[in-house]
Design a protein around this motif. Sequence first.
Motif, PDB file in Angstrom:
ATOM      1  N   GLU A 111     -14.378  22.429  -9.682  1.00 36.06           N
ATOM      2  CA  GLU A 111     -13.931  21.529 -10.748  1.00 36.06           C
ATOM      3  C   GLU A 111     -14.287  22.092 -12.124  1.00 36.06           C
ATOM      4  N   LEU A 112     -15.508  22.624 -12.262  1.00 35.84           N
ATOM      5  CA  LEU A 112     -15.924  23.206 -13.539  1.00 35.84           C
ATOM      6  C   LEU A 112     -15.083  24.425 -13.896  1.00 35.84           C
ATOM      7  N   LYS A 113     -14.811  25.268 -12.899  1.00 30.49           N
ATOM      8  CA  LYS A 113     -13.976  26.449 -13.149  1.00 30.49           C
ATOM      9  C   LYS A 113     -12.606  26.029 -13.648  1.00 30.49           C
ATOM     10  N   ASP A 114     -12.010  25.046 -12.967  1.00 30.49           N
ATOM     11  CA  ASP A 114     -10.690  24.570 -13.377  1.00 30.49           C
ATOM     12  C   ASP A 114     -10.725  23.988 -14.786  1.00 30.49           C
ATOM     13  N   GLN A 115     -11.791  23.260 -15.091  1.00 33.05           N
ATOM     14  CA  GLN A 115     -11.934  22.669 -16.420  1.00 33.05           C
ATOM     15  C   GLN A 115     -12.021  23.760 -17.485  1.00 33.05           C
ATOM     16  N   TYR A 116     -12.833  24.795 -17.226  1.00 32.24           N
ATOM     17  CA  TYR A 116     -12.992  25.867 -18.206  1.00 32.24           C
ATOM     18  C   TYR A 116     -11.719  26.692 -18.346  1.00 32.24           C
ATOM     19  N   VAL A 117     -11.009  26.906 -17.252  1.00 30.54           N
ATOM     20  CA  VAL A 117      -9.748  27.639 -17.338  1.00 30.54           C
ATOM     21  C   VAL A 117      -8.753  26.848 -18.173  1.00 30.54           C
ATOM     22  N   ASP A 118      -8.689  25.536 -17.951  1.00 25.37           N
ATOM     23  CA  ASP A 118      -7.806  24.693 -18.757  1.00 25.37           C
ATOM     24  C   ASP A 118      -8.207  24.710 -20.222  1.00 25.37           C
ATOM     25  N   GLN A 119      -9.510  24.650 -20.459  1.00 22.04           N
ATOM     26  CA  GLN A 119     -10.020  24.537 -21.819  1.00 22.04           C
ATOM     27  C   GLN A 119      -9.977  25.865 -22.571  1.00 22.04           C
ATOM     28  N   TYR A 120     -10.300  26.959 -21.899  1.00 20.71           N
ATOM     29  CA  TYR A 120     -10.441  28.245 -22.583  1.00 20.71           C
ATOM     30  C   TYR A 120      -9.447  29.297 -22.112  1.00 20.71           C
TER      31      TYR A 120
END
Length: 82
Positions: A35-44
């Motif tokens: 979930e964190l990886k997906d969030q960071y990929v979306d964000q950055y």
Amino acid sequence: MGRFTSLLLGSLIGAGAAMYLKSERSADVRKRLTELKDQYVDQYGDVIEQGKIRATELINTGKETLDTTLAQGQDLVNTAVE
């Protein structure tokens, strides 16, 4: 049951419970990391992509500069030898 048998049985049950709980926690950790990886990929993701593009541009500029400098150096060596 004897004390030894009770101790052995309790140890096996405890070890089994610990393994079950550990695997559940590991699954939770893996899920949270995903979930964190997906969030960071979306964000950055855009920033990362722009960084890759800029890095490629800088590498290409460096290669061109190196090629030019080597050609000039070769010309100087050839002139000196003549």
